[in-house]
Design an enzyme around this catalytic site. Structure first.
Site, PDB file in Angstrom:
ATOM      1  N   ASN A   9      40.539  28.981  37.795  1.00  0.00           N
ATOM      2  CA  ASN A   9      39.800  30.242  37.839  1.00  0.00           C
ATOM      3  C   ASN A   9      40.616  31.230  37.012  1.00  0.00           C
ATOM      4  O   ASN A   9      41.618  31.765  37.475  1.00  0.00           O
ATOM      5  CB  ASN A   9      39.679  30.694  39.303  1.00  0.00           C
ATOM      6  CG  ASN A   9      38.918  32.005  39.434  1.00  0.00           C
ATOM      7  OD1 ASN A   9      38.545  32.621  38.445  1.00  0.00           O
ATOM      8  ND2 ASN A   9      38.705  32.425  40.664  1.00  0.00           N
ATOM      9  N   ARG A  96      35.740  27.824  37.030  1.00  0.00           N
ATOM     10  CA  ARG A  96      34.799  28.878  37.390  1.00  0.00           C
ATOM     11  C   ARG A  96      34.392  29.572  36.099  1.00  0.00           C
ATOM     12  O   ARG A  96      35.249  30.052  35.346  1.00  0.00           O
ATOM     13  CB  ARG A  96      35.471  29.884  38.313  1.00  0.00           C
ATOM     14  CG  ARG A  96      34.573  31.057  38.614  1.00  0.00           C
ATOM     15  CD  ARG A  96      35.326  32.115  39.359  1.00  0.00           C
ATOM     16  NE  ARG A  96      34.451  33.208  39.704  1.00  0.00           N
ATOM     17  CZ  ARG A  96      34.859  34.454  39.922  1.00  0.00           C
ATOM     18  NH1 ARG A  96      36.130  34.741  39.852  1.00  0.00           N
ATOM     19  NH2 ARG A  96      34.004  35.382  40.248  1.00  0.00           N
ATOM     20  N   HIS A 184      29.316  35.854  42.159  1.00  0.00           N
ATOM     21  CA  HIS A 184      30.053  35.353  43.332  1.00  0.00           C
ATOM     22  C   HIS A 184      29.340  34.172  43.978  1.00  0.00           C
ATOM     23  O   HIS A 184      29.519  33.888  45.167  1.00  0.00           O
ATOM     24  CB  HIS A 184      30.271  36.464  44.393  1.00  0.00           C
ATOM     25  CG  HIS A 184      31.173  37.563  43.916  1.00  0.00           C
ATOM     26  ND1 HIS A 184      30.878  38.890  44.076  1.00  0.00           N
ATOM     27  CD2 HIS A 184      32.357  37.521  43.278  1.00  0.00           C
ATOM     28  CE1 HIS A 184      31.838  39.626  43.537  1.00  0.00           C
ATOM     29  NE2 HIS A 184      32.746  38.814  43.047  1.00  0.00           N
ATOM     30  N   ARG A 245      35.490  48.851  39.226  1.00  0.00           N
ATOM     31  CA  ARG A 245      34.109  48.980  38.730  1.00  0.00           C
ATOM     32  C   ARG A 245      33.325  49.958  39.603  1.00  0.00           C
ATOM     33  O   ARG A 245      33.534  50.013  40.812  1.00  0.00           O
ATOM     34  CB  ARG A 245      33.415  47.615  38.733  1.00  0.00           C
ATOM     35  CG  ARG A 245      33.839  46.726  37.583  1.00  0.00           C
ATOM     36  CD  ARG A 245      33.338  45.310  37.748  1.00  0.00           C
ATOM     37  NE  ARG A 245      34.379  44.439  38.277  1.00  0.00           N
ATOM     38  CZ  ARG A 245      34.183  43.190  38.692  1.00  0.00           C
ATOM     39  NH1 ARG A 245      32.971  42.668  38.624  1.00  0.00           N
ATOM     40  NH2 ARG A 245      35.181  42.476  39.169  1.00  0.00           N
ATOM     41  N   GLU A 386      36.281  29.131  47.012  1.00  0.00           N
ATOM     42  CA  GLU A 386      35.543  28.862  45.778  1.00  0.00           C
ATOM     43  C   GLU A 386      36.100  27.629  45.071  1.00  0.00           C
ATOM     44  O   GLU A 386      35.360  26.872  44.439  1.00  0.00           O
ATOM     45  CB  GLU A 386      35.640  30.075  44.844  1.00  0.00           C
ATOM     46  CG  GLU A 386      34.867  31.275  45.346  1.00  0.00           C
ATOM     47  CD  GLU A 386      35.426  32.600  44.858  1.00  0.00           C
ATOM     48  OE1 GLU A 386      36.549  32.956  45.275  1.00  0.00           O
ATOM     49  OE2 GLU A 386      34.755  33.280  44.074  1.00  0.00           O
TER      50      GLU A 386
END
Ligand code: ADP
Length: 412
Positions: A9, A96, A184, A245, A386
């Site tokens: 990732n 990912r 996500h 963000r 993940e």
């Protein structure tokens, strides 16, 4: 000889990874995980062996040349694996990849053509996609012929109805792919897969909102463990307030930044992606721990706004589902910030959540219920994984089960 799978990732200045043993029955057992931090500044490779494996409790920290680029960083990692992974053969690397756009709705074995098509999506996920793809290229150069599989954060949301994905823009734009994709997805897919084990079959398949609150943050509304709606849209900028963000914003603000304040497109982009959110409002940090510990008035306002945005977006997700049966917190903030969870659950009391204060505050790890037995809506903390999801999907592609094979291994 036994085999291993590597999961990557890759972000802007760090690369997280996990290595799995592939057992003879194809079960996956994580043997180590870690990260390469500070690429381009003060690079360090950190590895933690998993409990119950030969590498248990090892933590190495290797400081190297500050000029270390991604390729050298991966060379270090492969060197470490060769030396410590007990003679296993590396079967493949799973990555990912944040944006799969409209073309990639399944994990895909990477070829030069696939890579070129994924490059075109980089402007839609500026913080992530270029780094995800740089990692694939770096590994291809190091180990040509090693299969690499891209697993997409957008895939999980492809179950959403047209109306949940559409913007009220002229039709030719939606036909050109300007729509809500959601992100996500690998985290939501993992949580959806373990929901029955924790909530029981009935609640797991009911109306569930998962709050993935990390540096990036979004909510996903699940019905029957499939994505019905999500707070992120065309890019990973929409929805909740995040570390750096801004989340949802009147599009008129963006226009004003450029036409009224004379900001360049690049400056506006940097402002919205990298200088806003917790960092911009608190003026302290993008890191929730630091903001929570700070205590300045602006830090308090940042926390209040974070919770307010979460409250509003949760209401939206519950509306999409027509009610709520369970709320699940996950990722760095969701798993660790008891005070944020407390605030969010109190704000959601109108939906039927009654927080168990002691369970919420307990310094426990692992999946746990944090609502009272009497609470009409269950609240849970479930750590996400993940990497395991990527490893499983990569394995499935290699076995041909979910394959969307587009050719031989990459050379570019
Ligand atoms: P990423 O999106 O990079 O994977 P993570 O899921 O690791 O991010 O989440 C990072 C966020 O989690 C940071 O804001 C960090 O401050 C927050 N976090 C981690 N531990 C805690 C904690 N104990 N209390 C509050 N926030 C925490």
């Amino acid at each position: 000889m036994s085999e291993a799978l590597l999961v990557i990732n890759s972000g802007s200045s760090s690369v997280k990874f996990a290595a799995y043993d592939v057992l003879p029955d194809e079960a996956l057992v994580r043997i180590a995980h870690g990260q390469i931090e500070g690429i381009g500044s003060a690079p360090r490779l950190k590895v933690w062996g998993s409990a119950g494996t030969a590498l248990a409790n090892q933590a190495v920290s290797i400081s190297t040349d500050p000029a270390l680029g991604p390729q050298e960083a991966f060379a270090q990692l492969f060197g470490w694996l060769r030396a410590h992974a007990g003679g296993r053969t590396l079967r493949a690397v799973g990555h990912r990849v944040v944006h799969g756009g409209e073309q990639f709705a399944q994990p895909t074995r990477v070829t030069p053509d696939v890579l070129a098509r994924l490059d075109l999506l980089s402007p839609l996920a500026r913080l992530h996609q270029p780094h995800n793809l740089a990692a694939i290229r770096a590994i291809a150069a190091l180990r040509p012929g090693l299969p690499q599989v891209a697993c997409f954060d957008t895939e999980f949301h492809t179950t959403q109805d047209w109306v949940a994905q559409a913007y009220a823009l002229p039709r030719h734009l939606s036909e050109a792919g300007i729509k809500r994709y959601g992100f996500h997805g690998l985290s939501y897919e993992y949580i959806a897969s373990v929901l029955p084990a924790h909530l029981g079959d009935v609640a797991a398949n009911g109306r569930v909102v998962v709050a993935h609150l990390g540096n990036g943050a979004s909510l996903c509304a699940l019905q029957g463990r499939r994505s019905v709606a999500s707070t992120m849209g065309f890019t990973a900028l929409d929805g909740l307030m995040m570390g750096t963000r801004c989340g949802s914003l009147d599009p008129g603000v963006v226009l004003y930044l450029m036409t009224g304040l004379g900001m360049s497109v690049q400056a506006a982009e940097q402002l919205l992606y990298e200088q806003s959110g917790l960092l911009g409002v608190s003026g302290v940090s993008s890191d929730m721990r630091t903001v929570e510990a700070s205590g300045t008035p602006h830090a308090q306002q940042a926390l209040a706004l974070y919770a307010w945005r979460l409250r509003l977006e949760l209401g939206g997700m519950a509306a999409a589902l027509g009610g709520l049966d369970a709320l699940v917190f996950t990722a760095g903030i969701g798993e660790n910030s008891a005070s944020l969870r407390r605030r969010a659950c109190q704000d959601a009391s109108w939906l039927g959540i009654e927080l168990d204060e002691a369970a919420n505050a307990a310094p426990t790890h692992g999946p746990r219920r944090i609502s009272t037995a009497a609470s009409r809506v269950a609240a849970w903390v479930i750590p996400t994984d993940e990497e395991l999801m990527i490893a499983q999907r990569t394995q499935a592609v290699l076995q041909g089960a979910a394959a969307q094979e587009v050719g031989a291994s990459i050379t570019a």
